[in-house]
Design a protein around this motif. Structure first.
Motif, short mmCIF file in Angstrom:
data_model
loop_
_atom_site.label_atom_id
_atom_site.label_comp_id
_atom_site.label_asym_id
_atom_site.label_seq_id
_atom_site.Cartn_x
_atom_site.Cartn_y
_atom_site.Cartn_z
N ASN A 182 -3.46 94.09 7.39
CA ASN A 182 -4.91 93.84 7.43
C ASN A 182 -5.17 92.52 6.73
N ASN A 183 -5.35 91.48 7.54
CA ASN A 183 -5.39 90.13 6.99
C ASN A 183 -6.67 89.36 7.32
N ALA A 184 -7.37 89.73 8.40
CA ALA A 184 -8.54 88.95 8.81
C ALA A 184 -9.54 88.87 7.66
N GLY B 149 -7.42 87.93 16.52
CA GLY B 149 -8.23 86.91 15.84
C GLY B 149 -9.03 86.14 16.86
N PHE B 150 -9.90 85.28 16.35
CA PHE B 150 -10.73 84.47 17.23
C PHE B 150 -10.05 83.13 17.49
N GLY B 151 -10.57 82.42 18.49
CA GLY B 151 -10.05 81.08 18.79
C GLY B 151 -10.13 80.80 20.27
N SER C 9 -4.52 86.80 13.03
CA SER C 9 -3.24 86.07 13.09
C SER C 9 -3.29 84.89 14.05
N THR C 10 -4.51 84.41 14.36
CA THR C 10 -4.61 83.19 15.18
C THR C 10 -4.65 81.95 14.30
N SER C 11 -4.54 82.11 13.00
CA SER C 11 -4.64 80.96 12.09
C SER C 11 -4.00 81.30 10.75
N GLY C 12 -3.69 80.28 9.99
CA GLY C 12 -3.37 80.39 8.57
C GLY C 12 -2.31 81.43 8.20
N ILE C 13 -2.65 82.27 7.21
CA ILE C 13 -1.71 83.23 6.64
C ILE C 13 -1.26 84.24 7.69
N GLY C 14 -2.21 84.76 8.48
CA GLY C 14 -1.88 85.78 9.48
C GLY C 14 -0.90 85.26 10.52
N ASN D 5 -2.12 94.82 2.91
CA ASN D 5 -3.46 94.25 2.96
C ASN D 5 -3.46 92.89 2.29
N THR D 6 -4.00 91.89 2.97
CA THR D 6 -4.14 90.59 2.32
C THR D 6 -5.40 90.65 1.45
N ALA D 7 -5.20 90.77 0.15
CA ALA D 7 -6.35 90.77 -0.76
C ALA D 7 -6.56 89.33 -1.21
N ALA E 79 -20.01 88.86 -2.30
CA ALA E 79 -19.53 89.72 -1.21
C ALA E 79 -18.01 89.69 -1.13
N TYR E 80 -17.43 88.49 -1.21
CA TYR E 80 -15.97 88.32 -1.09
C TYR E 80 -15.26 89.05 -2.22
N VAL E 81 -15.75 88.85 -3.46
CA VAL E 81 -15.11 89.48 -4.62
C VAL E 81 -15.25 91.01 -4.53
N PRO F 208 -3.08 86.38 -2.93
CA PRO F 208 -2.81 84.95 -3.08
C PRO F 208 -3.91 84.24 -3.88
N GLY F 209 -3.50 83.16 -4.53
CA GLY F 209 -4.47 82.19 -5.04
C GLY F 209 -4.81 81.27 -3.89
N TYR F 210 -4.93 79.96 -4.17
CA TYR F 210 -5.24 79.02 -3.08
C TYR F 210 -4.01 78.79 -2.22
N VAL F 211 -4.19 79.05 -0.94
CA VAL F 211 -3.10 78.88 0.01
C VAL F 211 -3.40 77.66 0.88
N TRP F 212 -2.38 76.88 1.11
CA TRP F 212 -2.56 75.67 1.93
C TRP F 212 -2.68 76.08 3.39
N ALA G 122 -15.57 92.82 -1.76
CA ALA G 122 -14.69 93.30 -0.68
C ALA G 122 -13.23 93.30 -1.14
N LYS G 123 -12.82 92.25 -1.83
CA LYS G 123 -11.42 92.14 -2.25
C LYS G 123 -11.10 93.15 -3.36
N HIS G 124 -12.01 93.38 -4.30
CA HIS G 124 -11.79 94.46 -5.27
C HIS G 124 -11.73 95.80 -4.54
N ALA H 256 -9.84 92.29 19.50
CA ALA H 256 -10.74 93.15 18.70
C ALA H 256 -11.47 92.36 17.62
N ASP H 257 -12.77 92.61 17.54
CA ASP H 257 -13.61 92.02 16.49
C ASP H 257 -13.51 92.94 15.27
N MET H 258 -13.05 92.39 14.16
CA MET H 258 -12.80 93.21 12.97
C MET H 258 -14.08 93.73 12.31
N SER H 259 -15.23 93.37 12.86
CA SER H 259 -16.46 93.96 12.34
C SER H 259 -16.86 95.19 13.16
P1 NAD Z 1 -8.12 81.49 8.27
O1 NAD Z 1 -9.56 81.17 8.40
O2 NAD Z 1 -7.08 80.43 8.52
O3 NAD Z 1 -7.76 82.77 9.17
C1 NAD Z 1 -8.64 83.88 9.27
C2 NAD Z 1 -8.27 84.68 10.50
O4 NAD Z 1 -9.18 85.78 10.61
C3 NAD Z 1 -8.39 83.89 11.80
O5 NAD Z 1 -7.36 84.27 12.69
C4 NAD Z 1 -9.75 84.34 12.34
O6 NAD Z 1 -9.89 84.22 13.75
C5 NAD Z 1 -9.72 85.79 11.92
N1 NAD Z 1 -11.04 86.43 11.92
C6 NAD Z 1 -12.17 86.06 11.28
N2 NAD Z 1 -13.18 86.89 11.58
C7 NAD Z 1 -12.67 87.82 12.45
C8 NAD Z 1 -13.21 88.95 13.13
N3 NAD Z 1 -14.50 89.32 13.01
N4 NAD Z 1 -12.38 89.66 13.95
C9 NAD Z 1 -11.09 89.29 14.13
N5 NAD Z 1 -10.53 88.24 13.49
C10 NAD Z 1 -11.31 87.51 12.67
O7 NAD Z 1 -7.96 82.05 6.78
P2 NAD Z 1 -6.68 82.32 5.87
O8 NAD Z 1 -6.79 81.37 4.75
O9 NAD Z 1 -5.42 82.40 6.64
O10 NAD Z 1 -7.08 83.79 5.32
C11 NAD Z 1 -6.46 84.99 5.75
C12 NAD Z 1 -6.69 86.06 4.69
O11 NAD Z 1 -6.17 85.60 3.45
C13 NAD Z 1 -8.17 86.40 4.44
O12 NAD Z 1 -8.30 87.79 4.24
C14 NAD Z 1 -8.48 85.63 3.17
O13 NAD Z 1 -9.52 86.22 2.45
C15 NAD Z 1 -7.15 85.74 2.45
N6 NAD Z 1 -6.94 84.73 1.41
C16 NAD Z 1 -6.88 83.39 1.71
C17 NAD Z 1 -6.68 82.46 0.70
C18 NAD Z 1 -6.60 80.96 0.95
O14 NAD Z 1 -6.63 80.19 -0.01
N7 NAD Z 1 -6.50 80.49 2.17
C19 NAD Z 1 -6.53 82.91 -0.62
C20 NAD Z 1 -6.58 84.29 -0.88
C21 NAD Z 1 -6.78 85.19 0.15
#
Ligand code: NAD
Length: 263
Positions: free
Chosen positions: A92-94, A38-40, A15-20, A142-144, A157-159, A188-192, A161-163, A65-68
């Motif tokens: 669960n969005n990372a 998240g990282f940053g 949740s340090t970026s984007g959708i999260g 879960n953000t799939a 790998a991505y497909v 989601p499809g493509y997210v801005w 994991a998401k399935h 926490a590192d999600m790996s």
């Molecule tokens: P983003 O790159 O803007 O954000 C990803 C976030 O995950 C960041 O906060 C990052 O620091 C964190 N992250 C990455 N590796 C990590 C780790 N090891 N430990 C902890 N945090 C970690 O991406 P986004 O576009 O916001 O994507 C968020 C989710 O939405 C993802 O699961 C992605 O697969 C999914 N998604 C995105 C889109 C799109 O078009 N943007 C479309 C479908 C699904």
């Protein structure tokens, strides 16, 4: 009817970026205390944390926490419970992406994507469910991705994991169905996001295309509406899944993809 999360705690991974980030702020707007993750850059993360607190009059803590890493994921859930007394909502969005033909796909990238995009959700759900069961209420989201339903070449790998996360969602939903805990995924499809926006100038140069051509013919080729999903639209859907009106929605995979997976 608006969703009221006052007195509840939401953990939002990545949740340090984007959708999260949009989901974390959306849930804080509904009154939830938030665990961001998240990282940053440390100063940027602290700015985000304090902005959540001052904009929405809730409390926010940061988990690095590192999600790996399974043990760190369990610590993140424990941090939420220790700081606020409960973890009621888990998102669960990372996620990360890597694109390559399968025969050249780097093994460490495969391992990282499966760990961060799939196994992290298992670890977090495993740690959060006992508290949710005890309190008799919970929401797991879960953000799939559209890639939980359809494939694209070079994203093995991505497909996968998401399935996988779509299957995990259904299993967890069935296990928790009588506990007033729902588990759903959003696809989601493509997210801005900044990530997508930053690709545009380079693609314009590399392919000698206009900005509009890059958006419509390259990025949005798969998306019939030819419009991006916005992070706020995803956050609004996630928030709805936390409402009482969504109590009977569980085990669902909800598309928000401009028609992509209807084709
Ligand atoms: P983003 O790159 O803007 O954000 C990803 C976030 O995950 C960041 O906060 C990052 O620091 C964190 N992250 C990455 N590796 C990590 C780790 N090891 N430990 C902890 N945090 C970690 O991406 P986004 O576009 O916001 O994507 C968020 C989710 O939405 C993802 O699961 C992605 O697969 C999914 N998604 C995105 C889109 C799109 O078009 N943007 C479309 C479908 C699904």
């Amino acid at each position: 009817m608006t969703t009221n999360l006052a007195g509840k705690t939401a953990v939002v991974t990545g949740s340090t970026s984007g959708i999260g980030l949009a989901i974390a702020r959306g849930f804080a707007g509904a009154g939830a205390n938030i665990v961001i993750n998240g990282f940053g850059n440390a100063a940027d993360i602290e700015k985000e944390r304090t902005a959540i607190e001052s904009d929405f009059k809730v409390k926010a803590v940061y988990s690095p926490a590192d999600m790996s890493k399974g043990a760190e994921i369990a610590e993140m859930i424990a941090l939420g419970e220790k700081s606020f007394g409960s973890v009621d909502v888990l998102v669960n969005n990372a996620g990360i992406q890597f694109v390559s033909p399968i025969e050249e796909f780097p093994i460490e990238k495969w391992e990282a994507i499966i760990a961060i995009n799939l196994s992290s959700a298992f670890y977090a759900i495993r740690a959060a469910v006992p508290g949710m069961k005890k309190r008799g209420w919970g929401r797991i989201i879960n953000t799939a991705s559209a890639h939980s339903l359809v494939a694209s070449p070079f994203k093995s790998a991505y497909v996968s994991a998401k399935h996988g996360i779509a299957g995990l969602t259904k299993t967890v939903a069935l296990e928790l169905a009588t506990h007033k805990i729902t588990c759903n995924c959003i696809s989601p499809g493509y997210v801005w996001t900044p990530l997508v926006e930053k690709q545009i100038p380079d693609t314009m140069k590399a392919r000698n295309l206009t900005r509009e051509q890059v958006i419509n013919d390259v990025l949005l080729d798969a998306q019939p509406t030819k419009e991006f999903v916005t992070v706020d639209q995803v956050a609004a859907l996630a928030l709805f899944l936390c409402s009482d009106n969504a109590a009977q929605i569980t085990g669902s995979n909800i598309s928000i993809d401009g028609g992509w997976t209807a084709e």
